[in-house]
Scaffold this active site. Structure first.
Site, PDB file in Angstrom:
ATOM      1  N   TYR A  73      30.749 -16.829  24.659  1.00 49.20           N
ATOM      2  CA  TYR A  73      30.881 -15.533  23.989  1.00 49.20           C
ATOM      3  C   TYR A  73      32.229 -14.896  24.313  1.00 49.20           C
ATOM      4  CZ  TYR A  73      29.826 -11.038  21.975  1.00 49.20           C
ATOM      5  OH  TYR A  73      29.879  -9.919  21.192  1.00 49.20           O
ATOM      6  N   PHE A 125      47.634  -6.923  -3.334  1.00 47.70           N
ATOM      7  CA  PHE A 125      46.568  -7.905  -3.362  1.00 47.70           C
ATOM      8  C   PHE A 125      45.249  -7.139  -3.357  1.00 47.70           C
ATOM      9  CE2 PHE A 125      43.392 -10.870  -1.869  1.00 47.70           C
ATOM     10  CZ  PHE A 125      43.509 -11.811  -2.873  1.00 47.70           C
ATOM     11  N   THR A 126      44.239  -7.696  -4.042  1.00 47.28           N
ATOM     12  CA  THR A 126      42.990  -6.959  -4.305  1.00 47.28           C
ATOM     13  C   THR A 126      42.372  -6.353  -3.042  1.00 47.28           C
ATOM     14  OG1 THR A 126      41.856  -9.086  -4.196  1.00 47.28           O
ATOM     15  CG2 THR A 126      42.460  -8.288  -6.386  1.00 47.28           C
ATOM     16  N   ASP A 216      51.946  -9.480   5.226  1.00 51.28           N
ATOM     17  CA  ASP A 216      50.815 -10.299   4.795  1.00 51.28           C
ATOM     18  C   ASP A 216      51.319 -11.737   4.769  1.00 51.28           C
ATOM     19  OD1 ASP A 216      48.903 -11.791   3.504  1.00 51.28           O
ATOM     20  OD2 ASP A 216      48.408 -10.247   2.022  1.00 51.28           O
ATOM     21  N   LYS A 259      44.357 -20.151   4.042  1.00 52.92           N
ATOM     22  CA  LYS A 259      45.329 -20.695   3.082  1.00 52.92           C
ATOM     23  C   LYS A 259      46.304 -21.611   3.814  1.00 52.92           C
ATOM     24  CE  LYS A 259      43.725 -17.003   0.725  1.00 52.92           C
ATOM     25  NZ  LYS A 259      42.723 -16.088   1.261  1.00 52.92           N
ATOM     26  N   ARG A 383      43.357 -13.611 -13.231  1.00 51.06           N
ATOM     27  CA  ARG A 383      44.167 -12.668 -12.452  1.00 51.06           C
ATOM     28  C   ARG A 383      44.837 -11.766 -13.483  1.00 51.06           C
ATOM     29  NH1 ARG A 383      43.027 -13.055  -6.741  1.00 51.06           N
ATOM     30  NH2 ARG A 383      41.413 -11.907  -7.769  1.00 51.06           N
ATOM     31  N   PHE A 450      36.053  -8.282 -10.174  1.00 49.35           N
ATOM     32  CA  PHE A 450      36.260  -9.627 -10.721  1.00 49.35           C
ATOM     33  C   PHE A 450      35.320 -10.660 -10.116  1.00 49.35           C
ATOM     34  CE2 PHE A 450      38.534 -11.139  -6.971  1.00 49.35           C
ATOM     35  CZ  PHE A 450      38.994  -9.947  -6.431  1.00 49.35           C
TER      36      PHE A 450
END
Ligand code: F0G
Length: 458
Positions: A73, A125-126, A216, A259, A383, A450
Site C-alpha cells: 500500500y 483538450f476536452t 500537458d 499515450k 473531433r 461526445f
C-alpha cells in the site's frame, strides 16, 4: 544518398486475432450504439483507431516488469523506479502518481485556479478544459490562427501566439492567470507540434509576469521528434535530449501515460515547486490514492518506468510517426481531404470538406465516423462540434472551425498492411460520399457529451 526505409524496431512475439464482421451486422451494431463509435463493443470492431490511449503494445521488458509488481500500500519499490525515470528523462523534481491524465488535471486545477481566473492554452483538450472550468476558471485559446485552418501547411501549428497571450495578460491581469497551459503536440489541432523557439519565447514572456507554464506532456516525445526533423539546430540532437529541453522550460506537467509512455493505464502530476508539491501530495489522497500509488497498481508503475525509457528512443519514435505518415500520405495521394501537415498520433479527416453537403448542425464528423465503421469495421472518433460541447454561458453549441474524424494509430499494434486496408476503406467512403445523409442528436449527457451522446439518421 542511398535510401533506407524505416521499419518497426521490433519483431512480433504474441498475436491477438482480429476479424471483420459483415456489413449487415455492422448496420445493427452502429444503430444500437446510437451512431456513436464510443458506444460500440470492441468485439464488433475490426481495426480500432478510436484512440492511441492505453492501446499500445507493451514490450517483453514491460511485461517482465509487470511480474515485478510490489503491491505494498505504501512505499512500493515500483513507485521509486517510476519516480526516477520521470526525474531522469523529463527533469521534473517532484512526482505525484494519478490513475490517468485527467486525475493530474483535476489536482493541478484545484490547487492553482481560483474563481474568476483565466487559463490561456494552445487550443483546448476536452478533459483539461473541463477541470479548469469546474475549478472556476475560463479557458482562453491562444494558439496561432494557422492551427484552426486545416489547409495551412505551417509546420508548427501547435505554437502559441505571443500577441494573443500578451492581450490576455493585458486585459485580464497577470494576477488572474495562474498558468499558461501548454500542450506538446496539440491533439485537437490534429496532432500538431510546438517549436522550441516558440516555447522559449513563451517562457520569456511568462517570466516577465511571474506566470507559470503547466505542460500537458501526453505526447511530448512525438513533439520532440518533429522538432528534431524540422526545427533548425536540432537535427543532431536525440529525441531524449529534446524532450528534456522542453520539460526544462516549464514549471509543472500533467501526463497521461497511456499515450507516449506505452502503458495501458496511469498518469502523473510533476512539478518543481515544493509548495505546490506539498498541496498535491495532500490532495491526491482524497481523490486518487496514497502519494506512492495514486490509483496505479505497483506493476503498472513498473511498466511505466520501463515504457518511459523506450518511448524516447529515436528508432521507436521514428517508426511510430512513420506509420502515421504512411497512412496520411496514402490518403493525400487519393485526394481525401485531411488536416495538413499530417499529425504525429493520427490522421485527421476534414469532415467539412469530405461531406460539404452537410451543415455543422448535422454532425458531419460524427456521421463520417459511423460511415467508415459501416464500410469496414474500422473504428474512428469524432473531433468536431460534438467534442467541442456547449458554451458554458450561453448554452449554445460551440462551433469549432475544425470538424474532424480522427484515425488514431495505437503504438506498435498494427502493421503496414492494416494501414492499406484502412486507406482503401476511407477512399471507398470518399468516392461514395454524396449518398451520405446527416444526423440529429437524440441524447446529450451534461459533461463531455461526445463519450455517450446518441444520434439518429435524418
Ligand atoms: N491531454 C491530452 C492532450 C490528451 O490527449 C488526453 C487524453 C488527456 C490530456 C487526458 O488523459 O485520458 O489519461 O485522462 N486523450 C485521449 C484521446 C482520451 O483519445 O485523445 P487521460
Amino acid at each position: 544518398m542511398r535510401k533506407r526505409s524505416w521499419a518497426e524496431p521490433y519483431k512480433i512475439k504474441m498475436v491477438e486475432p482480429v476479424f471483420m464482421n459483415s456489413q449487415k451486422e455492422r448496420e445493427i451494431y452502429i444503430k444500437e450504439a446510437g451512431y456513436n463509435t464510443f458506444l460500440l463493443k470492441s468485439k464488433d470492431v475490426y481495426i480500432d483507431l478510436l484512440t492511441d490511449s492505453g492501446t499500445s503494445a507493451m514490450s517483453d521488458r514491460q511485461w517482465a516488469g509487470i511480474m515485478m509488481g510490489d503491491e505494498a500500500y505504501a512505499g512500493s519499490a515500483n513507485f521509486y523506479h517510476m519516480e526516477e525515470a520521470i526525474q531522469t528523462h523529463y527533469g521534473y523534481k517532484y512526482i505525484i502518481p494519478t490513475h490517468q491524465g485527467r486525475g493530474a488535471e483535476h489536482l493541478i486545477s484545484k490547487i492553482l485556479i481560483k474563481e474568476g481566473d483565466y487559463l490561456p492554452g494552445n487550443m483546448y483538450f476536452t478533459t483539461t478544459r473541463l477541470h479548469q472550468e469546474l475549478a472556476g476558471g475560463t479557458f482562453v485559446d491562444v494558439i496561432i490562427d494557422e492551427a484552426h485552418d486545416s489547409e495551412s501547411n505551417f509546420r508548427f501549428k501547435g505554437n502559441i501566439s505571443l500577441e494573443k497571450l500578451q492581450k490576455v495578460i493585458d486585459e485580464k491581469g497577470a494576477e488572474n492567470i495562474p498558468y499558461v497551459c501548454m500542450a506538446t503536440t496539440v491533439n485537437m489541432a490534429g496532432g500538431q507540434p510546438i517549436s522550441l523557439q516558440n516555447l522559449k519565447e513563451v517562457r520569456n514572456l511568462t517570466n516577465k509576469y511571474g506566470i507559470r507554464i503547466v505542460h500537458d506532456m501526453t505526447r511530448v516525445a512525438e513533439n520532440a521528434y518533429m522538432i528534431q526533423q524540422l526545427e533548425e539546430g536540432y537535427a543532431d540532437k536525440s529525441v531524449a535530449e529534446i524532450v528534456l529541453e522542453i520539460c526544462n522550460l516549464t514549471d509543472a506537467a500533467t501526463m497521461s501515460s497511456k499515450k507516449d509512455a506505452l502503458v495501458s493505464i496511469g498518469g502523473f502530476l510533476a512539478m518543481n515547486d515544493p509548495d505546490v508539491f506539498e498541496q498535491a501530495r495532500n490532495l491526491v489522497v482524497v481523490y486518487e490514492g496514497l502519494h506512492t500509488y495514486g490509483g496505479m497498481a505497483g506493476r503498472d508503475m513498473e511498466a511505466l518506468a520501463i515504457g518511459i525509457t523506450e518511448s524516447i528512443h529515436d528508432d521507436h519514435i521514428r517508426a511510430r510517426v512513420g506509420q502515421v505518415q504512411y497512412l496520411g500520405e496514402k490518403l493525400l495521394k487519393a485526394g481525401v481531404p485531411i488536416v495538413n501537415p499530417i499529425g504525429t498520433h493520427g490522421v485527421f479527416l476534414d469532415a467539412k470538406k469530405f461531406l460539404p453537403h452537410l451543415t455543422q448542425d448535422q454532425f458531419p464528423a460524427q456521421t463520417l465516423a459511423a460511415e467508415i465503421y459501416l464500410d469496414s469495421g474500422v473504428r474512428t472518433m469524432e473531433r468536431g462540434i460534438v467534442s467541442a460541447g456547449r458554451n458554458s454561458e450561453t448554452g449554445e453549441h460551440n462551433y469549432p472551425n475544425l470538424e474532424l474524424v480522427r484515425l488514431t494509430i495505437p503504438r506498435r499494434v498494427y502493421t503496414q498492411a492494416h494501414m492499406d486496408v484502412i486507406a482503401e476503406s476511407v477512399e471507398y467512403v470518399y468516392e461514395n460520399r454524396e449518398k451520405i445523409t446527416g444526423m440529429k442528436m437524440i441524447f446529450e449527457p451534461k459533461y463531455l457529451r461526445f463519450f455517450q451522446a446518441r444520434f439518429e439518421k435524418i
